[in-house]
Write an enzyme that holds these catalytic residues in place. Structure first.
Site, PDB file in Angstrom:
ATOM      1  N   THR A 174      46.854  39.068  35.689  1.00  0.00           N
ATOM      2  CA  THR A 174      45.606  38.303  35.838  1.00  0.00           C
ATOM      3  C   THR A 174      44.704  38.681  34.677  1.00  0.00           C
ATOM      4  O   THR A 174      44.205  39.812  34.620  1.00  0.00           O
ATOM      5  CB  THR A 174      44.913  38.652  37.170  1.00  0.00           C
ATOM      6  OG1 THR A 174      45.832  38.406  38.237  1.00  0.00           O
ATOM      7  CG2 THR A 174      43.666  37.798  37.367  1.00  0.00           C
ATOM      8  N   LYS A 193      44.557  30.497  39.055  1.00  0.00           N
ATOM      9  CA  LYS A 193      44.437  31.828  39.683  1.00  0.00           C
ATOM     10  C   LYS A 193      42.964  32.243  39.797  1.00  0.00           C
ATOM     11  O   LYS A 193      42.547  32.789  40.829  1.00  0.00           O
ATOM     12  CB  LYS A 193      45.227  32.831  38.836  1.00  0.00           C
ATOM     13  CG  LYS A 193      45.001  34.282  39.162  1.00  0.00           C
ATOM     14  CD  LYS A 193      45.796  34.766  40.349  1.00  0.00           C
ATOM     15  CE  LYS A 193      45.510  36.238  40.613  1.00  0.00           C
ATOM     16  NZ  LYS A 193      46.182  36.745  41.782  1.00  0.00           N
ATOM     17  N   LEU A 244      50.903  43.416  33.509  1.00  0.00           N
ATOM     18  CA  LEU A 244      50.080  44.503  32.986  1.00  0.00           C
ATOM     19  C   LEU A 244      48.648  44.386  33.502  1.00  0.00           C
ATOM     20  O   LEU A 244      48.246  43.318  33.977  1.00  0.00           O
ATOM     21  CB  LEU A 244      50.108  44.446  31.448  1.00  0.00           C
ATOM     22  CG  LEU A 244      51.514  44.649  30.857  1.00  0.00           C
ATOM     23  CD1 LEU A 244      51.609  44.104  29.445  1.00  0.00           C
ATOM     24  CD2 LEU A 244      51.882  46.124  30.902  1.00  0.00           C
ATOM     25  N   ASN A 287      41.060  33.073  43.212  1.00  0.00           N
ATOM     26  CA  ASN A 287      40.484  34.387  43.511  1.00  0.00           C
ATOM     27  C   ASN A 287      38.971  34.313  43.702  1.00  0.00           C
ATOM     28  O   ASN A 287      38.404  35.062  44.493  1.00  0.00           O
ATOM     29  CB  ASN A 287      40.854  35.393  42.419  1.00  0.00           C
ATOM     30  CG  ASN A 287      42.262  35.902  42.627  1.00  0.00           C
ATOM     31  OD1 ASN A 287      43.056  35.230  43.275  1.00  0.00           O
ATOM     32  ND2 ASN A 287      42.575  37.058  42.101  1.00  0.00           N
TER      33      ASN A 287
HETATM   34  P1  NAD Z   1      49.280  48.598  37.987  1.00  0.00           P
HETATM   35  O1  NAD Z   1      48.161  49.274  37.268  1.00  0.00           O
HETATM   36  O2  NAD Z   1      49.783  49.178  39.256  1.00  0.00           O
HETATM   37  O3  NAD Z   1      50.535  48.458  36.992  1.00  0.00           O
HETATM   38  C1  NAD Z   1      50.433  48.226  35.618  1.00  0.00           C
HETATM   39  C2  NAD Z   1      51.645  48.846  34.933  1.00  0.00           C
HETATM   40  O4  NAD Z   1      51.582  48.542  33.544  1.00  0.00           O
HETATM   41  C3  NAD Z   1      51.667  50.388  35.032  1.00  0.00           C
HETATM   42  O5  NAD Z   1      52.937  50.815  35.458  1.00  0.00           O
HETATM   43  C4  NAD Z   1      51.371  50.855  33.605  1.00  0.00           C
HETATM   44  O6  NAD Z   1      51.996  52.083  33.274  1.00  0.00           O
HETATM   45  C5  NAD Z   1      51.968  49.696  32.813  1.00  0.00           C
HETATM   46  N1  NAD Z   1      51.421  49.584  31.459  1.00  0.00           N
HETATM   47  C6  NAD Z   1      50.132  49.615  31.069  1.00  0.00           C
HETATM   48  N2  NAD Z   1      50.039  49.467  29.720  1.00  0.00           N
HETATM   49  C7  NAD Z   1      51.312  49.325  29.273  1.00  0.00           C
HETATM   50  C8  NAD Z   1      51.872  49.135  27.983  1.00  0.00           C
HETATM   51  N3  NAD Z   1      51.095  49.087  26.888  1.00  0.00           N
HETATM   52  N4  NAD Z   1      53.216  49.023  27.863  1.00  0.00           N
HETATM   53  C9  NAD Z   1      54.009  49.101  28.987  1.00  0.00           C
HETATM   54  N5  NAD Z   1      53.533  49.292  30.227  1.00  0.00           N
HETATM   55  C10 NAD Z   1      52.193  49.413  30.369  1.00  0.00           C
HETATM   56  O7  NAD Z   1      48.799  47.074  38.216  1.00  0.00           O
HETATM   57  P2  NAD Z   1      49.352  46.019  39.300  1.00  0.00           P
HETATM   58  O8  NAD Z   1      48.648  46.194  40.597  1.00  0.00           O
HETATM   59  O9  NAD Z   1      50.847  46.015  39.251  1.00  0.00           O
HETATM   60  O10 NAD Z   1      48.781  44.657  38.686  1.00  0.00           O
HETATM   61  C11 NAD Z   1      49.308  44.073  37.503  1.00  0.00           C
HETATM   62  C12 NAD Z   1      48.593  42.742  37.278  1.00  0.00           C
HETATM   63  O11 NAD Z   1      48.817  41.879  38.404  1.00  0.00           O
HETATM   64  C13 NAD Z   1      47.086  42.857  37.136  1.00  0.00           C
HETATM   65  O12 NAD Z   1      46.622  41.951  36.170  1.00  0.00           O
HETATM   66  C14 NAD Z   1      46.566  42.529  38.522  1.00  0.00           C
HETATM   67  O13 NAD Z   1      45.235  42.023  38.495  1.00  0.00           O
HETATM   68  C15 NAD Z   1      47.582  41.465  38.963  1.00  0.00           C
HETATM   69  N6  NAD Z   1      47.784  41.335  40.422  1.00  0.00           N
HETATM   70  C16 NAD Z   1      47.759  42.425  41.230  1.00  0.00           C
HETATM   71  C17 NAD Z   1      47.970  42.262  42.594  1.00  0.00           C
HETATM   72  C18 NAD Z   1      47.958  43.463  43.525  1.00  0.00           C
HETATM   73  O14 NAD Z   1      47.907  43.254  44.764  1.00  0.00           O
HETATM   74  N7  NAD Z   1      48.052  44.690  43.011  1.00  0.00           N
HETATM   75  C19 NAD Z   1      48.224  40.994  43.144  1.00  0.00           C
HETATM   76  C20 NAD Z   1      48.293  39.888  42.274  1.00  0.00           C
HETATM   77  C21 NAD Z   1      48.076  40.069  40.910  1.00  0.00           C
END
Ligand code: NAD
Length: 304
Positions: A101, A176, A70, A180
């Site tokens: 994260t 992490k 999330l 980062n």
């Molecule tokens: P994103 O915003 O694309 O996805 C988040 C998902 O969570 C969405 O589909 C949203 O609808 C869902 N969501 C939000 N609130 C919710 C709830 N209450 N119940 C159910 N679903 C809910 O984010 P992401 O890029 O997938 O990143 C997720 C995490 O991973 C973050 O903490 C980010 O910092 C970390 N991260 C991201 C990357 C990257 O390259 N994007 C890499 C490593 C780590």
């Protein structure tokens, strides 16, 4: 647990990272239930063989291991500990694995609140990007008790190629943040240095060949520190006083050419202070690590 004795997996948060990661779990034959507030995010997972839950409660009641991916701390705390959330409906011994994260203080609150309710908690934030997540080549920094890591290892292996067990709960998310910090700060530093090369009118390809063949591209951590400060040797080498002189020359040139160099200027100030701190000026520039630890009030870092 399903009929073949395998633990049933739940996955909450099917965004840029969660969607491919959950798909890889399903692709490896795990029984998977998914949930996202955006119903449309669940459709591709259902096509890949997962079951879409109608609510967090339904998912929590049905699964043995539940992954969350999330955006940020409030989202994870609401989904796990909030009204109608996972903790309220999960069976005893369910293991919650947060891969988001988030703030380590929130991670600690989750671990402690879940322990009080007889539920397990693992933090397993993800290194690498969406491209690797798509290919099942993610890297995990895991904070877990040994037993709990044993329970989640199969699913982590379905999503990634590299698993680092960093210590108990809370150590994954802290690793992490360190990772980062370094990745993002050196990105800015690299940008400043290459802008200076451009302002000098240098050939960028040749410049890259040079910096990729020296300690400039963070060979400190990989090459020099292991044989210098990390093994307790801070004899020069390259003295901090000389490093300060070189950085000051580069910053003077950056200023003359109108190249903003925020990170470079901050490092020059740090080296200016280091030069005057005790006998540091005469020590190898890897001893900046010793000084940073001294200033932070922590012990010196030594790696055998
Ligand atoms: P994103 O915003 O694309 O996805 C988040 C998902 O969570 C969405 O589909 C949203 O609808 C869902 N969501 C939000 N609130 C919710 C709830 N209450 N119940 C159910 N679903 C809910 O984010 P992401 O890029 O997938 O990143 C997720 C995490 O991973 C973050 O903490 C980010 O910092 C970390 N991260 C991201 C990357 C990257 O390259 N994007 C890499 C490593 C780590």
């Amino acid at each position: 647990m399903n009929s073949s004795g395998r633990e049933k997996i739940g996955f909450v948060g099917l965004g840029a990272m969660g969607r491919p990661m959950a798909r890889n779990i399903a692709a490896k034959g795990h029984e998977l239930t998914v949930f996202d507030v955006r119903a449309e995010a669940m459709a591709p997972l259902v096509q890949a063989g997962a079951t879409a839950a109608a609510s967090l409660a339904e998912l929590a009641r049905d699964c043995d291991i539940i992954f969350t991916m999330l955006p940020n701390s409030p989202d994870v705390e609401a989904v796990v500990l909030g009204p109608g959330g996972i903790a309220e409906h999960a069976r005893r011994d369910t293991l919650i694995v947060d891969m988001s994260t988030i703030d380590p203080a929130a991670t600690d609150r989750l671990a402690s609140a879940l322990r009080d309710r007889g539920l397990g908690f693992v933090d397993a934030p993800v290194g690498r990007t969406v491209t690797q997540a798509e290919k099942g080549e993610s890297l995990f920094m895991v904070g877990a008790r040994d037993n709990d890591l044993g329970r989640v290892r199969g699913a982590l292996e379905a999503m990634g190629t590299t698993i680092h067990h960093c210590g108990g709960p809370g150590s994954g998310i802290r690793t992490k943040l360190v990772n980062n910090f370094l990745a993002i700060a050196t990105c800015q530093l690299s940008a400043e240095a290459m802008a200076l090369a451009q302002a000098f009118g240098l050939d960028p390809k040749i410049t890259l060949d040079v910096v990729n063949g020296t300690t400039a591209t963070n060979g400190h951590l990989k090459i020099m520190w292991p044989i210098k400060v990390l093994s307790g040797d801070t004899n020069p080498g390259f003295r901090i006083a000389l490093a300060h002189k070189d950085l000051a020359l580069a910053m003077q040139a950056a200023s003359e050419f109108g190249v903003p160099a925020f990170m470079g200027a901050a490092a020059r100030e740090a080296l200016s202070l280091a030069k005057k701190s005790g006998d540091y000026g005469g020590r190898d520039f890897s001893a900046l690590l010793d000084l940073a630890c001294e200033q932070a009030g922590v012990g010196k870092v030594r790696v055998k």
